[in-house]
Design an enzyme around this catalytic site. Structure first.
Site, mmCIF file in Angstrom:
data_model
loop_
_atom_site.group_PDB
_atom_site.id
_atom_site.type_symbol
_atom_site.label_atom_id
_atom_site.label_comp_id
_atom_site.label_asym_id
_atom_site.label_seq_id
_atom_site.Cartn_x
_atom_site.Cartn_y
_atom_site.Cartn_z
ATOM 1 N N ASP A 37 26.513 -52.662 120.860
ATOM 2 C CA ASP A 37 26.161 -52.400 119.465
ATOM 3 C C ASP A 37 25.946 -53.728 118.735
ATOM 4 O O ASP A 37 25.516 -54.701 119.345
ATOM 5 C CB ASP A 37 27.274 -51.559 118.816
ATOM 6 N N HIS A 81 27.396 -51.623 111.681
ATOM 7 C CA HIS A 81 27.179 -50.490 112.583
ATOM 8 C C HIS A 81 28.151 -50.494 113.767
ATOM 9 O O HIS A 81 28.762 -49.467 114.105
ATOM 10 C CB HIS A 81 25.729 -50.531 113.077
ATOM 11 N N SER A 94 24.064 -42.087 115.744
ATOM 12 C CA SER A 94 24.914 -43.238 116.067
ATOM 13 C C SER A 94 26.379 -42.908 115.865
ATOM 14 O O SER A 94 27.248 -43.469 116.533
ATOM 15 C CB SER A 94 24.552 -44.430 115.176
#
Length: 703
Positions: free
Chosen positions: A101, A165, A490
């Site tokens: 990620d 994220h 996600s």
């Protein structure tokens, strides 16, 4: 990417030799990276002609451009039935989740290592530290990758997360218990991951400009060799047309060979059909669905009327009411814009002199950067959203009827005023349902392998956030927070990742396919009334981790099963051997159809108006009661016929396998998804376990 050769070898020298056959003595200068720990391949700078020459050389599996993929952006665990007091095993602290990620924010309370012992002895990774990053006994390893060395000013050149994220997905999967977590008071409560005792290994592959194929493969190469147990990847690219021109499918194949399940996000390109991006049968593809919580943001007008819109607004405006202006009445004529453009409130389209200090009414949804840059205190956007998102200023998105009412008030009032209130939280009685943005099936590469595999919570998820960025990351947004609320596949992907890790902690010898089967056959199908795309939206159903702990039967598969599948898909012996590294051969006996892959779901593609028949071969392994008898129960709507032979399976021991066939006949007439798809099911029931598989037939228009 091919199999790594046995024994010691110099990957760099081997790859330079290959390049020199194409480029001559300049081969070494074009080599950017060699993969050598878990598989064999390299990244190089090539012209199109050079790439074509390389692709035609003996021993080359595939050559594809280094493209950029994009990120697919806590109450959820309780909603799924996996409470903080659920039964756990001590082996959970030995489970290592590889997170590919944007990195991680190690100082977050979600990654506190209090109470953790040293890393598991199996761990072979490193902490690629720097002056601004250190690991601990929770984050036991971290690496970062940037093959092209082109860093954006906002990038932090370490495993540290500058986007948010990666911290968010990591804490969903394995975050520690954090009390009183919230986003400025919204979604307040206990934040935790699905396997809070598991360890995290960080592989930073995504930057301000995206996530490159070269870096994705480098991370897979390391993660496999480092000793992770599960890989989580909330990233996707354009629609793939070939399994071995997709870096994620290639990496996941090699992780499967090494006993590691890869959990992938389905994508955020829904509700368009066949928009799903991560579709390899050896990985888990996860759609996004809602939890029983929704956020609303009210708009209050000067006439006292209140309208309820969607957004996540953390800001309480200082005054009771503000002047209201229509974006179409405030074009930035100095920069060449007129009302036909400013009505949408896009960047630079609004006149700051007219908009500053006011709330602006926009005819569509946008990021909010345009109104913010023009000095607006808020924006009302006329566009219905079925999920709430953050904006850099107070925003409420209204449906068409309410938007029309606001517009009418603005046009009939001499001094129109409005206010946008802080968001409120309400219970969503219809949950769970798959959200509109979640990418849909069918599988664009192999129609008869149903994708997505299942769905998990991916809407309004509170989780850890990087303090190296703001709530939205947009210029002008100064809110730095430890926790944020996001929606996307996600977010659903790490829920499935954690569920897989949870199952593996109880069953450390289970294969990736066995874990995947347990998750799929215990998933709960969703209502077709609120999910009109049916299995193309939710696959086998909604994830229930606690049920997956005792699935009864599993549909297992290994490398040879996928090799047979690939041969049946048209890959030749040479390609398959280069991928597997063994003497696999495509032949009459090693040439399986998609219907013969031992998959936990059944899909049949048909032509409208024509009757189609398929025979599926399956084998199940008993992992439930030692002595048991399972009876087949089928459910099929008109137009779909399902026959199971034999319809009774008797087991005398754990680990015993039994085979059966499923004959499916379908005739589909129609011209939309509602009547172009027939949804049935097969359930094996021993009175204690219900092992459910969807049986889906769908029609594709002839070209």
């Amino acid at each position: 990417m091919g199999e790594r050769p046995n024994g010691e070898f110099s990957a760099e020298r081997l790859h330079i030799n290959i390049l020199e056959q194409v480029l001559g003595s300049g081969g070494s200068g074009s080599l950017l990276h060699s993969y050598h720990r878990s598989f064999n391949g390299f990244v190089a700078k090539l012209t199109n002609d050079d790439a074509h020459k390389l692709a035609n050389m003996e021993g080359i599996v595939s050559v594809f451009p280094n493209q950029m993929k994009q990120l697919h952006t806590t109450r959820s665990w309780d909603f799924m039935g996996l409470s903080k007091n659920v039964t756990r095993t001590n082996l959970e602290s030995s489970i290592i989740i590889g997170m590919l990620d944007t990195g991680i924010w190690p100082e977050s309370e979600s990654f506190n290592d209090e109470g953790f012992g040293p890393p598991p002895k199996k761990w072979k990774g490193i902490c690629q530290g720097s002056s601004n990053f250190t690991c601990n006994n929770k984050i036991i390893g971290a690496r970062y990758y940037k093959a092209d060395k082109n860093f954006h000013p906002a990038d932090i050149q370490s495993p540290r997360d500058s986007e948010g994220h990666g911290s968010h997905t990591s804490s969903i999967a394995a975050g520690a218990l954090v009390h009183k977590a919230s986003l400025s008071g919204l979604a307040s409560g206990l934040a935790r991951g699905g396997v809070p005792s598991a360890r995290i290994a960080v592989y930073k592959i995504c930057w301000a400009d995206g996530c490159s194929d070269a870096d994705i493969l480098a991370a897979f190469d390391d993660a496999i060799a480092d000793g992770v147990d599960v890989i989580s990847l909330s990233v996707g690219g354009s629609f793939a047309i070939d399994y071995f021109s997709d870096s994620i499918a290639i990496g996941a194949f090699h992780s499967m060979k090494n006993g590691i399940l890869t959990s992938n996000s389905a994508g955020n390109s829904g509700p368009q059909l066949a928009s799903i991006t991560n579709v390899s049968p050896w990985s888990l593809s996860v759609a996004a669905s809602t939890i029983d919580r929704k956020f609303f943001t009210e708009v209050k007008l000067g006439n006292g009327e209140i309208y309820k819109g969607t957004s996540i607004n953390t800001v309480e405006l200082k005054h009771n009411l503000y002047p209201l202006i229509y974006g179409g009445d405030a074009p930035n004529t100095k920069k060449g814009y007129d009302s036909s453009e400013s009505r949408y409130c896009s960047e630079d389209s609004l006149d700051k002199a007219l908009v500053e200090g006011k709330i602006v009414l926009c005819d569509s949804v946008n990021s909010g950067e345009g109104p913010l840059a023009a000095g607006a205190v808020g924006a009302i956007m006329q566009y219905y959203l079925d999920s709430a998102f953050n904006f850099p200023l107070p925003v409420s998105c209204l449906g068409s009827d309410d938007g029309t009412d606001v517009s009418t008030y603005l046009n009939t009032t001499r001094k129109p005023k409005a206010n946008i209130l802080k968001s409120i939280e309400e219970k969503d009685e219809q949950a769970p349902y798959v959200i509109s943005f979640s990418s849909r099936g069918p599988n664009p590469i192999t129609y008869d392998i149903l994708k997505p595999d299942l769905t998990a919570p991916g809407v309004d998820i509170l989780a850890a956030w990087s303090q190296g960025t703001t709530v939205t990351g947009y210029e002008g947004d100064n809110r730095i927070v430890p926790y944020n609320i996001l929606s996307g596949t996600s977010m659903s992907c790490p829920h499935a990742t954690a569920a897989a890790a949870y199952i593996k902690s109880f069953n450390p010898t289970w294969s990736p396919a066995a874990i995947k089967s347990a998750l799929m056959t215990t998933a709960v199908p969703l209502s077709l009334e609120t999910n009109t795309d049916a299995e193309f939206a939710f696959g086998s159903g909604h994830l229930v981790p606690s049920s997956a702990l005792d699935p009864g039967l599993i549909y297992d598969a290994g490398e040879i099963d996928y090799v047979k599948f690939l041969c049946g898909q048209g890959y030749d012996t040479e390609t398959v051997r280069l991928v597997t590294g063994d003497r696999s051969k495509c032949s009459d006996s090693i040439n399986g159809t998609a219907w013969d892959l031992n998959y936990p779901s059944f899909a049949l593609s048909a032509t409208p108006g024509k009757s189609t028949r398929r025979v599926f071969h399956r084998t199940v392994t008993n992992v439930g009661s030692g002595v048991s008898i399972y009876k087949a129960t089928v459910k099929a709507p008109p137009g779909l016929e399902i026959e199971v032979r034999p319809n009774l399976l008797g087991f005398k021991a754990i680990g015993e396998m039994k085979s059966f066939i499923v004959k499916v006949k379908a005739k589909i007439d129609g011209n939309n998804i509602t009547n172009m798809m027939l949804s049935g099911s097969l359930i094996w029931d021993d009175g204690l376990h219900q092992v459910r598989s969807p049986v889906v037939a769908f029609a594709l228009e002839e070209e």
